[in-house]
Design a protein around this motif. Structure first.
Motif, PDB file in Angstrom:
ATOM      1  N   LEU A  18       0.773  -1.240  -0.082  1.00 40.22           N
ATOM      2  CA  LEU A  18       0.021   0.092   0.121  1.00 40.22           C
ATOM      3  C   LEU A  18       0.790   1.210   0.047  1.00 40.22           C
ATOM      4  O   LEU A  18       1.923   1.443   0.761  1.00 40.22           O
ATOM      5  CB  LEU A  18      -0.857  -0.086   1.281  1.00 40.22           C
ATOM      6  N   GLY A  19       0.413   2.131  -0.833  1.00 39.42           N
ATOM      7  CA  GLY A  19       1.249   3.380  -1.016  1.00 39.42           C
ATOM      8  C   GLY A  19       0.348   4.429  -0.145  1.00 39.42           C
ATOM      9  O   GLY A  19       0.117   4.111   1.051  1.00 39.42           O
ATOM     10  N   ASP A  20       0.262   5.683  -0.647  1.00 38.59           N
ATOM     11  CA  ASP A  20      -0.563   6.680  -0.189  1.00 38.59           C
ATOM     12  C   ASP A  20      -2.056   6.828  -0.590  1.00 38.59           C
ATOM     13  O   ASP A  20      -2.641   7.834  -0.342  1.00 38.59           O
ATOM     14  CB  ASP A  20       0.202   7.860  -0.209  1.00 38.59           C
ATOM     15  N   LEU A  22      -4.775   6.185   0.955  1.00 37.47           N
ATOM     16  CA  LEU A  22      -5.552   6.158   1.796  1.00 37.47           C
ATOM     17  C   LEU A  22      -5.352   7.599   2.604  1.00 37.47           C
ATOM     18  O   LEU A  22      -5.876   7.689   3.769  1.00 37.47           O
ATOM     19  CB  LEU A  22      -5.996   4.876   2.863  1.00 37.47           C
ATOM     20  N   ASP A  23      -4.076   8.122   2.346  1.00 36.53           N
ATOM     21  CA  ASP A  23      -3.715   9.420   3.068  1.00 36.53           C
ATOM     22  C   ASP A  23      -4.951  10.366   3.417  1.00 36.53           C
ATOM     23  O   ASP A  23      -4.821  11.167   4.398  1.00 36.53           O
ATOM     24  CB  ASP A  23      -2.631   9.896   2.634  1.00 36.53           C
ATOM     25  N   ASP A  24      -5.713  10.663   2.340  1.00 35.85           N
ATOM     26  CA  ASP A  24      -6.831  11.743   2.611  1.00 35.85           C
ATOM     27  C   ASP A  24      -8.180  11.315   3.115  1.00 35.85           C
ATOM     28  O   ASP A  24      -9.076  12.161   3.076  1.00 35.85           O
ATOM     29  CB  ASP A  24      -6.925  12.145   1.141  1.00 35.85           C
ATOM     30  N   VAL A  25      -8.192  10.061   3.752  1.00 37.63           N
ATOM     31  CA  VAL A  25      -9.173   9.882   4.535  1.00 37.63           C
ATOM     32  C   VAL A  25      -9.157   9.934   5.986  1.00 37.63           C
ATOM     33  O   VAL A  25      -8.499   9.128   6.561  1.00 37.63           O
ATOM     34  CB  VAL A  25      -9.749   7.889   4.125  1.00 37.63           C
ATOM     35  N   PRO A  26      -9.776  10.965   6.455  1.00 37.54           N
ATOM     36  CA  PRO A  26      -9.560  11.455   7.689  1.00 37.54           C
ATOM     37  C   PRO A  26     -10.245  10.441   9.007  1.00 37.54           C
ATOM     38  O   PRO A  26      -9.762  10.518  10.022  1.00 37.54           O
ATOM     39  CB  PRO A  26     -10.469  12.848   7.855  1.00 37.54           C
ATOM     40  N   THR A  27     -11.105   9.756   8.562  1.00 39.14           N
ATOM     41  CA  THR A  27     -11.622   8.709   9.438  1.00 39.14           C
ATOM     42  C   THR A  27     -10.886   7.462   9.874  1.00 39.14           C
ATOM     43  O   THR A  27     -11.256   6.763  10.423  1.00 39.14           O
ATOM     44  CB  THR A  27     -12.948   8.384   9.225  1.00 39.14           C
ATOM     45  N   LEU A  28      -9.759   7.279   8.896  1.00 38.62           N
ATOM     46  CA  LEU A  28      -9.140   6.064   8.729  1.00 38.62           C
ATOM     47  C   LEU A  28      -7.571   6.312   9.297  1.00 38.62           C
ATOM     48  O   LEU A  28      -6.970   7.008   8.895  1.00 38.62           O
ATOM     49  CB  LEU A  28      -9.147   5.538   7.279  1.00 38.62           C
ATOM     50  N   THR A  29      -7.063   5.335  10.149  1.00 39.50           N
ATOM     51  CA  THR A  29      -5.774   5.220  10.599  1.00 39.50           C
ATOM     52  C   THR A  29      -5.150   4.102   9.874  1.00 39.50           C
ATOM     53  O   THR A  29      -5.572   2.873  10.147  1.00 39.50           O
ATOM     54  CB  THR A  29      -5.782   5.144  12.002  1.00 39.50           C
ATOM     55  N   VAL A  30      -4.123   4.167   9.256  1.00 40.12           N
ATOM     56  CA  VAL A  30      -3.403   3.018   8.444  1.00 40.12           C
ATOM     57  C   VAL A  30      -2.354   2.824   9.333  1.00 40.12           C
ATOM     58  O   VAL A  30      -1.182   3.704   9.625  1.00 40.12           O
ATOM     59  CB  VAL A  30      -2.953   3.537   6.961  1.00 40.12           C
ATOM     60  N   GLY A  68     -11.348   3.254   0.503  1.00 36.75           N
ATOM     61  CA  GLY A  68     -11.026   4.786   0.333  1.00 36.75           C
ATOM     62  C   GLY A  68     -12.275   5.245  -0.096  1.00 36.75           C
ATOM     63  O   GLY A  68     -12.730   6.417   0.319  1.00 36.75           O
ATOM     64  N   ALA A  69     -12.945   4.727  -1.154  1.00 37.76           N
ATOM     65  CA  ALA A  69     -14.359   5.212  -1.820  1.00 37.76           C
ATOM     66  C   ALA A  69     -15.392   5.230  -0.814  1.00 37.76           C
ATOM     67  O   ALA A  69     -16.335   6.204  -0.623  1.00 37.76           O
ATOM     68  CB  ALA A  69     -14.590   4.512  -2.999  1.00 37.76           C
ATOM     69  N   ALA A  70     -15.382   4.075  -0.019  1.00 31.94           N
ATOM     70  CA  ALA A  70     -16.720   3.836   0.969  1.00 31.94           C
ATOM     71  C   ALA A  70     -16.443   4.701   2.136  1.00 31.94           C
ATOM     72  O   ALA A  70     -17.292   5.229   2.731  1.00 31.94           O
ATOM     73  CB  ALA A  70     -16.346   2.410   1.125  1.00 31.94           C
ATOM     74  N   LEU A  71     -15.150   4.922   2.462  1.00 32.71           N
ATOM     75  CA  LEU A  71     -14.985   5.898   3.589  1.00 32.71           C
ATOM     76  C   LEU A  71     -14.859   7.223   3.390  1.00 32.71           C
ATOM     77  O   LEU A  71     -14.708   8.103   4.287  1.00 32.71           O
ATOM     78  CB  LEU A  71     -13.803   5.398   4.567  1.00 32.71           C
ATOM     79  N   SER A  72     -14.761   7.594   2.192  1.00 32.27           N
ATOM     80  CA  SER A  72     -14.484   9.350   2.030  1.00 32.27           C
ATOM     81  C   SER A  72     -15.623   9.790   2.112  1.00 32.27           C
ATOM     82  O   SER A  72     -16.696   9.322   2.076  1.00 32.27           O
ATOM     83  CB  SER A  72     -13.577   9.280   0.539  1.00 32.27           C
ATOM     84  N   PRO A  73     -15.830  11.126   2.155  1.00 33.34           N
ATOM     85  CA  PRO A  73     -16.782  12.086   2.169  1.00 33.34           C
ATOM     86  C   PRO A  73     -17.988  11.687   1.008  1.00 33.34           C
ATOM     87  O   PRO A  73     -17.756  11.528   0.247  1.00 33.34           O
ATOM     88  CB  PRO A  73     -16.376  13.613   1.923  1.00 33.34           C
ATOM     89  N   GLY A  74     -18.858  11.400   1.893  1.00 34.70           N
ATOM     90  CA  GLY A  74     -20.344  10.779   0.979  1.00 34.70           C
ATOM     91  C   GLY A  74     -20.179   9.381   0.672  1.00 34.70           C
ATOM     92  O   GLY A  74     -21.230   8.835   0.159  1.00 34.70           O
ATOM     93  N   GLY A  75     -19.124   8.660   1.153  1.00 37.15           N
ATOM     94  CA  GLY A  75     -19.087   7.233   0.638  1.00 37.15           C
ATOM     95  C   GLY A  75     -19.535   6.279   1.885  1.00 37.15           C
ATOM     96  O   GLY A  75     -19.790   5.260   1.464  1.00 37.15           O
ATOM     97  N   GLY A  76     -19.756   6.816   3.328  1.00 37.23           N
ATOM     98  CA  GLY A  76     -20.016   5.782   4.205  1.00 37.23           C
ATOM     99  C   GLY A  76     -20.054   6.406   5.635  1.00 37.23           C
ATOM    100  O   GLY A  76     -20.096   7.549   5.646  1.00 37.23           O
ATOM    101  N   PRO A  77     -20.112   5.791   6.577  1.00 36.28           N
ATOM    102  CA  PRO A  77     -20.072   6.304   7.860  1.00 36.28           C
ATOM    103  C   PRO A  77     -18.946   6.737   8.307  1.00 36.28           C
ATOM    104  O   PRO A  77     -17.732   6.275   7.825  1.00 36.28           O
ATOM    105  CB  PRO A  77     -20.403   4.615   8.771  1.00 36.28           C
ATOM    106  N   ARG A  78     -18.920   7.503   9.450  1.00 35.62           N
ATOM    107  CA  ARG A  78     -17.743   8.276  10.018  1.00 35.62           C
ATOM    108  C   ARG A  78     -17.315   7.550  11.319  1.00 35.62           C
ATOM    109  O   ARG A  78     -17.163   8.576  12.343  1.00 35.62           O
ATOM    110  CB  ARG A  78     -18.188   9.694  10.153  1.00 35.62           C
ATOM    111  N   LEU A  79     -17.363   6.376  11.514  1.00 30.97           N
ATOM    112  CA  LEU A  79     -16.714   5.480  12.605  1.00 30.97           C
ATOM    113  C   LEU A  79     -15.440   5.666  12.668  1.00 30.97           C
ATOM    114  O   LEU A  79     -14.721   5.338  11.580  1.00 30.97           O
ATOM    115  CB  LEU A  79     -17.480   4.372  12.761  1.00 30.97           C
TER     116      LEU A  79
END
Length: 85
Positions: A18-20, A22-30, A68-79
């Motif tokens: 994995l590269g970068d 998912l870096d722009d998904v604020p609700t995700l810690t890689v 990334g698509a599922a967790l980005s803005p408009g894509g899914g829950p913000r847990l």
């Protein structure tokens, strides 16, 4: 996909290359490669940790682009979520 029902956290297993993506998904810690994820046995939960999607032995991992698509803005829950490579 693994979840901890007591802490309200989910984990997805990602390719170690994995590269970068998912870096722009604020609700995700890689988490970095080598980070230890305590997993229960496949067939039953332990201390609130349970497999939402059980490993099937195929080696198939979560596609980072789809995650990334599922967790980005408009894509899914913000847990809170974590991913391990």
């Amino acid at each position: 996909m693994l979840a901890d029902c007591h802490q309200g956290i989910t984990w997805w297993l990602l390719p170690p290359t994995l590269g970068d993506e998912l870096d722009d998904v604020p609700t995700l810690t890689v988490r970095p490669r080598g980070w230890i994820l305590r997993c229960p046995p496949v067939l039953y939960p332990v201390r609130g940790r349970v497999w939402i999607e059980r490993p099937d032995g195929s080696g198939r991992l979560t596609d980072p682009v789809l995650l990334g698509a599922a967790l980005s803005p408009g894509g899914g829950p913000r847990l809170p979520s974590e991913a391990c490579r």
